[in-house]
Structure formats: structure tokens, C-alpha cells
Design an enzyme around this catalytic site. Sequence first.
Site, PDB file in Angstrom:
ATOM      1  N   ASN A 585      16.137  -2.899 -19.404  1.00  0.00           N
ATOM      2  CA  ASN A 585      15.933  -2.549 -18.001  1.00  0.00           C
ATOM      3  C   ASN A 585      14.698  -3.117 -17.314  1.00  0.00           C
ATOM      4  OD1 ASN A 585      18.219  -0.740 -17.781  1.00  0.00           O
ATOM      5  ND2 ASN A 585      17.082   0.578 -19.157  1.00  0.00           N
ATOM      6  N   TYR A 586      13.658  -3.440 -18.051  1.00  0.00           N
ATOM      7  CA  TYR A 586      12.389  -3.715 -17.396  1.00  0.00           C
ATOM      8  C   TYR A 586      11.886  -5.143 -17.492  1.00  0.00           C
ATOM      9  CZ  TYR A 586      11.928   1.296 -16.858  1.00  0.00           C
ATOM     10  OH  TYR A 586      12.130   2.586 -16.507  1.00  0.00           O
ATOM     11  N   ILE A 587      12.241  -5.839 -18.520  1.00  0.00           N
ATOM     12  CA  ILE A 587      11.677  -7.180 -18.683  1.00  0.00           C
ATOM     13  C   ILE A 587      12.650  -8.203 -18.127  1.00  0.00           C
ATOM     14  CG2 ILE A 587      10.912  -8.885 -20.360  1.00  0.00           C
ATOM     15  CD1 ILE A 587      10.177  -6.493 -22.179  1.00  0.00           C
TER      16      ILE A 587
END
Length: 627
Positions: A585-587
Site C-alpha cells: 500500500n505505501y511504497i
Amino acid sequence: MAKRTVEDSSDDEPMIVKSESNQQAKPKAKKIKVEKKEKIKKEKEEKEDSPEKEDDDEEEERKWWLEEKEDNGIKWTTLQHQGPLFPPPYEPHGVKMLYDVINQGKPVELTPAAEEVASFYAALLGTDNGNNPVFQKNFFADFLKTIKQEKIPNCPIKEFSKCDFTPIFDYLNKVKEEKKQMSKEEKKKLKEEKEAIDEIYGWCTMDGRKEKVGNYRIEPPGLFRGRGEHPKTGCLKLRVQPEQVTINIGADAKIPDPPKGHSWGTVSHDNTVTWLAMWKENVNESTKYIFLAATSSLKGQSDMKKFEKARELKVRQLATCLYFIDKLALRAGNEKGEDEADTVGCCSLRYEHITLEPPNKVVFDFLGKDSIRYVNTVEVIDQVYKNLKIFKKEPKTVGDDLFDRINEELRKTPADGTIAEKVLAYNRANRQVAVLCNHQRAVPKSHGTQMSRLTDKILAVKYQRQEVKQQILELEPSLKKQRPELLEPESDLDDEFIKRHEIALEEKEKERLEKLLIKENEKRKENGEELLNSLPEQKKKQTIPTMDKLEKKLQTLTDRIQAQKMQMVDKDENKQTALGTSKINYIDPRISAAWCNKYNVPLDKIFNRSLREKFKWAMESDKDWEF
DNA sequence: CATCGGACTTGTATTCACTCCA
DNA sequence: TGGAGTGAATACAAGTCCGATG
């Protein structure tokens, strides 16, 4: 080979991204700008260079991420799908729960509907949920309600504490056991049936292209498993009827048939949303949706949009930094270690170092080079003022970097390292993100065993290397002087291990010979020859290996040890951090893909198959791609 | 101007399926 | 050869964002 160690630095944050794309907002025609044009050209050239023939039957894969797309809130123009799949009706098993056993209670007669609810709970006996008093209370209230609705005559059930669900529990376990024991053919058949269903419900057609549907199943009835202190945990989640379901589909599309004897609640044609079907769940009255899968282009697009937003922020930060360096001649500001004075430059400014004075003044107060205090109030242009306001926005607070998107942890990758070293560097960067997001996990209970197993594996290779070294020296004793390292004993390779290892090796060899003997005898039996009691002593033709081969072997073994050591360090450092969520989800996957290209690390060392599928849009980012 | 709720994304528990070792 | 242990897949709960509403 140059040895470079990768060290965690203290407090510089890696870049992370949190989704901002909430689709309610329908911004007016805004273009997502990516470096598309050159890319498309490149693609074409590549095609011409290497005419691909694989997958010719499949329609050309669409590379939506190379297309210019207007973001006007319209999600699709045509949409056809099969509707949701409902769970099968309940099949009663007839196993009866007991009530009030101490007072000669008897098995209780229940209707199928009541039996179903009892079974929901019975399945959870002994689990955290099953033991949770709130869960029990809520379940039991709804169970009584069901009994009442079912008008079961003379039902004795009044108190939860007098209920005994174990007969059902045992029965359910038995069924589970039997399922496990099914024959290969039966399992295969079941799998095929599942695949056939997937073929039908698992796909839809959006704008003329086949797209994967995510959860096409209507959630089955059961007990609501609210987490933590949820007051409604344990409540009965009712069976969803087609009449409660809204179907969202193209205006011209064929409306899927509802189950026999039923009709759809509503049919809508809203092309500003992405869901295919929707219903209200009875416990919390929340809406449940059927969406496309994470691998679909729709999801991919919004994922990409999310990361593009973050990239924009970085550009903003760089520009603002540059403005100050240019205007005020601030120093750039490097990363500094724990043991150095806490002085900062422009890029390392923190939250507390500037204050904003409306309408357009910025007050600086920080320790610069040589710990000289820098205090200054300056008027800035509107854009810079606006930017700084964004950079100081919550949840940022004292201690946080103002320009937090500028530093990339991945720069620490050792360019001349082995793949294993590079992967370790990647995982360390990934881990920092995970730690930052507080994605923790319990240390796996087998961690210790796994570590010692890895240690043994490494020792086993070291043992092999020791032998090769000896062989080299036997072949060329003169090397003793030139290469004294060949004489040095392997570290950690103690007598105790050697003994243990040699015994294990011997046993393995024995086993191998036994197997050979069996095989040989089988052959002889077939040919009608006489059987052997033991294999004939192999002619020890062991050719003396050449120096060249030995050197090569030495190198392979050394590499292997290196790689395994890296793996071990990685595993140990990772024992209490869950990397999955941040990776999913974040990188920005383009950072990872570009990194792989730059450092020649195979993609599959970083992304598993489903992630490669989900991030297809990012996988081609070449080594020069910059966040 | 607070609160509600629709539409998504994110997080986590459970189940599945594969691997590796005894 | 099967069963423990694991990582991947799945199911679904929880959190977030923002426009609508009143």
C-alpha cells in the site's frame, strides 16, 4: 571485492505515501501527467525490433498506464457482469445441541434456521471469539430471537450457561477431518468446480475489455466478528437476499439473472462509481460492495494516481528548498549521525525550525553550521507560503522533517554488492517504512529453530569449503606462502559441529547406497540376474580435480556462504516487522522496479507473483525513473 | 458547521496450498 | 509420506476522506 556494509541511519524517514484518492471528489478535468510520450515511442520501437509471437491468441494486453486519461469522475462507459454469487442454502445436519444436562436435560429439537445459528457458534468453541463474553451475549440474544421467530414448540433454551454445543462442535470437526481425507480425485474435482465458477463470476467486461472481479461472493451468514472491544461482536449476520442487493451495470448491458424465484432490489447505471453490486449488512448497517480485483486497471489507475500525488509533493518540497537556498543562501543540509551536533541546513529543517506568520512571513530559528543560531524573518511568495503550510500540516509535529519526501533510503544500496546484499539493503529500506507505519507482528514461534537451522546450513558449506581448501593445498603446496588464507581454519567450525556433521554425512551416504542397491536389484530381478547383498566397491576412479575446477568451487562456496549469511541477517532483523502492508500500500512500486533495474536484481526477489500482477503498471520503470 | 454516510483503501484474521523435514 | 510450518490468498472488518445535508 570491496566490502560495504549497509547501515541503518538514525532518523531520516523513507518516503511513504498514504492514499488520498477518495473517489467522492470529482475534480474537473485534471490530467495525470507522466512521462508517457517517449515511453510509447520506446514501446513501439521495441515491438518492431522483436516481433513477439507468444500469446497471439490472447488479445493485445492493454498498457493503460501509457495512455493519457482525463480524470473527470467517469469511471467507465460500458459495463457488463454476471452479478454476485450467493452462498448455497443451509443444509441441516440434524446433530442436536444439549441443554441443562445436569438436570436430565435432553438433546434439543431445533428447526434448520435455528440449528444453523447454533452451528455458527459451535464452530467457535474454544476460540478467542467463542470465549469473549460480549460475543457470547450478542450471539445468544440473536439465537433466542431466532428460536422465537421459528416458533419452536417447548424450546427449553433460556440461558447461555446451560447450553452445550459440543455435539455440534464435534460433528463439524469430523466433517472438516473427512474433507481433509478426501481422495486426490475428489479434491481435483472440487477444484475444477471452483475454477468453473471463477470463470463465470470472476470476470466482467468494462469498456470492452475483460477485467478481473474481486470478491464476487455475497458474504455468507454468520456471527459478526467485530475486533477489539466492538459492542456488536457476535451478533448474527443474516443471509442476504437478492431483493436487498443493488446491481450497478451499464445501461445497455444484459442484467444478470437473479436467483430463481427472486428479483434484484435495485438496478442502477452509475458510471461515476466502480462497484458492481452493493448491499446493506444488518449488524452495523454498513454497505458492502463488490469491486474489481486489485489487478484490474481501475484499481491500478487509482493506485498510480495515489503515488503520483505523493510525487507531486516531493517536487513541491524540492522546489521550496531550492527557493530558500537561492534566496537566503541557506546551506543544503545533510543527514547527520547520532553522535554529531544537531545542526541543520535547508533540507534537514524540522517542524520546529520555522513558524508561519500570516499572510506571507516565515520565521526561521535553528542552529546552522558550527552551531551558529540562525534567526530570520522573511517574506516569501504565496506559493512558497502555501507549500510550507502543507508541509507543516498534521499529523506532522515537533521533531519531524519538514521536507520528508526528499531522502531516499534506497540510495544506500551497495552498487558492487551481491544480489543478496542488495536485497538486504532493499528490505532494510522497506523495513524502515514498515516500522514508521507501525506494522508489527509477533516474532514467529519457530524463529529460533529457523535461525539455528540456517546456522547449520552455513557451517555445512564452510565445512565443504575447508575441504576444497585442503585439496587445493595438496595439489599445489607452494600456495601456502602466497595465499595464507587457505591455511586459516574456517570460523565457527568447531569440532563438535564437525563430528555431528560427519556423522550426518555418513548416514546420508549410507542411505544413498542403500537406495542404489535396491534400484540395482530391481533391475536385476527384471533381467533375471542374481541379486546382490551389497554394491560392488566402486572403482575409486576419483579423478584428481584440476586447479581450475577447485578454484571455481571455492568461489561458489564462498558466494553461497555470503548469500546465506545475508539471508540470516535479513530474517533476524525482520522477525518483528511485517513488510507486507507497506509493500502493498505505501511504497511506490515504480521505485522498487526502477531499483531492481538499476542494481540488476530480479523483480521476483522483491515482488511475489500477485504483486507483480497488481503492479503491472509499474514493472517496466527503467533504472532512471525517479520518484 | 457538525455529523452522516457513500465509496474506497487499508489492516488483520482465517483459510489454503505448498514445502520441507523427520 | 504425512504433518508441521510457512507464505500467499482470501474474507471481511476497520479506517479514511470528503461531499451532502440540515
